[in-house]
Design an enzyme around this catalytic site. Structure first.
Site, PDB file in Angstrom:
ATOM      1  N   GLU A   1      15.358  -2.520   4.235  1.00 57.72           N
ATOM      2  CA  GLU A   1      14.294  -1.535   4.422  1.00 57.72           C
ATOM      3  C   GLU A   1      13.771  -1.572   5.852  1.00 57.72           C
ATOM      4  OE1 GLU A   1      10.732  -2.557   2.229  1.00 57.72           O
ATOM      5  OE2 GLU A   1      10.210  -0.445   2.106  1.00 57.72           O
TER       6      GLU A   1
ATOM      7  N   GLU B   1       5.167  -2.847  -7.447  1.00 60.90           N
ATOM      8  CA  GLU B   1       5.498  -1.680  -6.620  1.00 60.90           C
ATOM      9  C   GLU B   1       6.079  -2.221  -5.327  1.00 60.90           C
ATOM     10  OE1 GLU B   1       4.966   1.757  -6.592  1.00 60.90           O
ATOM     11  OE2 GLU B   1       4.544   1.707  -8.732  1.00 60.90           O
TER      12      GLU B   1
ATOM     13  N   GLY C   1       3.961  -4.436  -2.387  1.00 62.04           N
ATOM     14  CA  GLY C   1       4.359  -5.137  -1.166  1.00 62.04           C
ATOM     15  C   GLY C   1       5.859  -5.299  -1.119  1.00 62.04           C
ATOM     16  N   SER C   2       6.304  -6.320  -0.427  1.00 62.89           N
ATOM     17  CA  SER C   2       7.746  -6.477  -0.212  1.00 62.89           C
ATOM     18  C   SER C   2       8.433  -7.088  -1.435  1.00 62.89           C
ATOM     19  CB  SER C   2       7.991  -7.348   1.018  1.00 62.89           C
ATOM     20  OG  SER C   2       7.480  -8.639   0.786  1.00 62.89           O
TER      21      SER C   2
ATOM     22  N   CYS D   1       6.669   3.059   1.651  1.00 66.50           N
ATOM     23  CA  CYS D   1       7.754   2.512   0.816  1.00 66.50           C
ATOM     24  C   CYS D   1       8.737   3.588   0.393  1.00 66.50           C
ATOM     25  CB  CYS D   1       7.179   1.775  -0.381  1.00 66.50           C
ATOM     26  SG  CYS D   1       5.990   2.755  -1.297  1.00 66.50           S
TER      27      CYS D   1
ATOM     28  N   LYS E   1      -7.228  -8.618  -4.008  1.00 64.08           N
ATOM     29  CA  LYS E   1      -7.058  -9.097  -2.634  1.00 64.08           C
ATOM     30  C   LYS E   1      -6.411  -7.954  -1.870  1.00 64.08           C
ATOM     31  CE  LYS E   1      -3.678 -11.062  -0.521  1.00 64.08           C
ATOM     32  NZ  LYS E   1      -3.793 -10.267   0.733  1.00 64.08           N
TER      33      LYS E   1
END
Ligand code: NAD
Length: 500
Positions: free
Chosen positions: A402, A271, A249-250, A305, A196
């Site tokens: 972040e 990640e 992602g987060s 990131c 996805k």
């Protein structure tokens, strides 16, 4: 670089086409079992150009039956791909890489349209994913086992095998790099994949899948879906066919998906986000260090990131560093990434701009001074200027969460140990940077930084031959390098006696 025009996607006679797509932007579809499809339902989501707010197209959203079809295809695709000779697998991946290189400018243009990064940066990303695919294709040939010494009449070996069909979820900030890191590693290891990719950057993902298709990838090995993220992750992760979960992602979403995977005892690669500290020591030229930091900071408008996001500068250099940083930040040309000379595009979506501005307002309210930027510009698109802040108090949210945007808080330090302590104080552990010419200080920093990606005297990007990944809440597992295939392989101990 040679260029090649991408042929239109083959139409899916069974479902309506994406009639609203604008010129130069591809027809959007899902790719399931070797067929392009609009899916079995009628749900669609608009894809926006962040530089203009214009609707580029409508991405189809998967229904449960589409996901089940993708999983069934991945199961068949795995049986086929796993047993294909490794040379043939590698040849298909290399052919795909060649197609991507030939089309890099064109795919980069689509990426700029949907994500906003400057066209040169986007084209470079496509070239890098081609290199990554070549690297992984060769690494797949080196998924060695080993022979362990044992007695006569007996062999003891360790064999590696692909883990099975993979479910992967990737975000919008690297529309080619995010998906390709998962696809390349999975396919090189002999796995099939249902991925996805982001609903906000589906055009680039479509063009990646088309290259695999044209390079001769068998049906079912790569399946590309879009939809409501929670619906997809819950269904795919729960499926007994899926053996491995890969996410970028987060941190909150990563924790959620890791929980879903843990409930069915599936391994994961996570990640996740970072909040990379930069320590600028007193032995370097502050202006040189500042210019190097600015180049890294505003790449992809800070939506990276590993972006440097907290600058700790020795007190002896603070003012000179700040002056050079502000000057370089103000020289960054911001605009539509398709315009020549633009160095930074808009933020990728309106929620990112709102989040970044809220962080700046919070710091301002707590006493920080904004030296440049810090205001939402008038006009179309989701632009936000390169922003530099000083006197940022330790309790400002941007020093703890972040920022994922073009903001640079600069903070003074007097003692190196104190700076290292502040650098390591957060739950993040993705990237960290140091500027020093002293070998002893460089060794101290690389030893002390609690992060998986360390750079000294530059803001380094990822390379295929070395692993990337986080410590602490920034995740686990590695992408790239010989470590990059690890998650996609299982280990089997085989003990074989010649006589019973
Ligand atoms: P988000 O957490 O809402 O979404 C990130 C990605 O996860 C999106 O692609 C989204 O579609 C997907 N996602 C969300 N919920 C999901 C679910 N339940 N199941 C499966 N996928 C799901 O954040 P956002 O606003 O889109 O992005 C900003 C944040 O993403 C940043 O704060 C940053 O931490 C993070 N991020 C990290 C990296 C990285 O490489 N570590 C890369 C990009 C973004």
């Amino acid at each position: 670089m040679s260029t090649q025009t991408i042929p239109p996607a083959p139409a899916d006679a069974s479902s309506p086409t994406n009639a609203t797509a604008v010129a130069g932007y591809p027809e959007l579809a899902m790719y399931i079992d070797g067929r392009w499809t609009q899916g079995s339902g009628s749900r669609r989501e608009p894809v926006l150009n962040p530089a203009t707010g214009e609707v580029l197209g409508q991405v189809p959203l998967a229904e449960a039956s589409d996901l089940d079809a993708a999983v069934a295809a991945a199961e068949r695709g795995f049986a086929l791909w796993r047993d294909l000779p490794v040379d043939r697998r590698a040849a298909i991946l290399h052919r795909t890489a060649d197609l991507l290189r030939a089309r890099a400018g064109e795919i980069g243009r689509v990426m700029t349209q949907e994500e906003g990064k400057p066209h040169g940066e986007a084209t470079g990303e496509v070239m890098r994913v081609a290199t990554l695919l070549d690297w992984d294709a060769e690494e797949g040939r080196r998924a060695y086992g080993r022979i362990i010494p044992t007695g006569p009449g007996e062999t003891l070996t360790v064999a590696r095998a692909p883990v099975g069909p993979v479910a992967a979820f990737t975000p919008w900030n690297f529309p080619a790099g995010g998906p390709m890191r998962k696809i390349a590693a999975a396919l090189a290891a002999g796995c099939s994949i249902v991925i996805k990719a982001s609903e906000e950057t589906p055009g680039t993902a479509n063009l990646l899948a088309r290259a695999f298709e044209e390079a001769g990838l068998p049906a079912g090995v790569l399946n590309l879906v879009f939809g409501v993220p929670s619906e997809i992750s819950e269904r795919l992760i729960a499926s007994p066919v899926i053996r491995f979960v890969a996410f970028t992602g987060s941190i909150p979403v990563g924790k959620h998906l890791a929980g879903l995977a843990a409930a069915v005892m599936k391994p994961t690669i996570m990640e996740l986000g970072g909040h990379a500290p930069v320590i600028v020591c007193q032995d370097v030229d502050p202006a040189e260090a500042a210019r190097s930091c600015v180049r890294g900071k505003f790449a992809n408008a800070g939506q990276v990131c590993t972006s440097p996001s907290r600058f700790y500068v020795h007190e002896s250099h603070h003012d000179a560093f700040v002056d050079a940083f502000v000057q370089a930040a103000e020289a960054v040309k911001v605009g539509d990434g398709l315009e020549p000379g633009v160095q930074m595009g808009p933020l990728a979506n309106p929620r990112r701009r709102a989040a970044v501005h809220a962080l700046v307002e919070d710091a301002r309210a707590r006493g920080a001074r904004v030296l440049t930027g810090g205001e939402v510009p008038a006009g179309p698109g989701f632009f936000y200027p390169p922003t530099v802040l000083v006197d940022v108090p330790e309790d400002a949210v941007m020093l703890r969460e972040e920022p994922f945007g073009p903001v640079a808080p600069i903070v003074v330090f007097t003692d190196l140990d104190e700076a290292i302590g502040r650098a390591n104080a957060l739950p993040y552990g993705l990237a960290a940077y140091g500027f020093t010419h002293r070998a002893d200080i460089a060794a101290k920093l690389t030893g002390a930084f609690e992060a998986g990606i360390l750079s000294i005297n530059h803001v380094g990007g990822s390379v295929p031959q070395a692993p990337s990944g986080g410590l602490k809440e920034s995740g686990h597992g590695r992408e790239g390098g010989s470590e990059g295939l690890e998650g996609y392989l299982v280990t089997k101990r085989v003990s074989h006696r010649m006589q019973i």
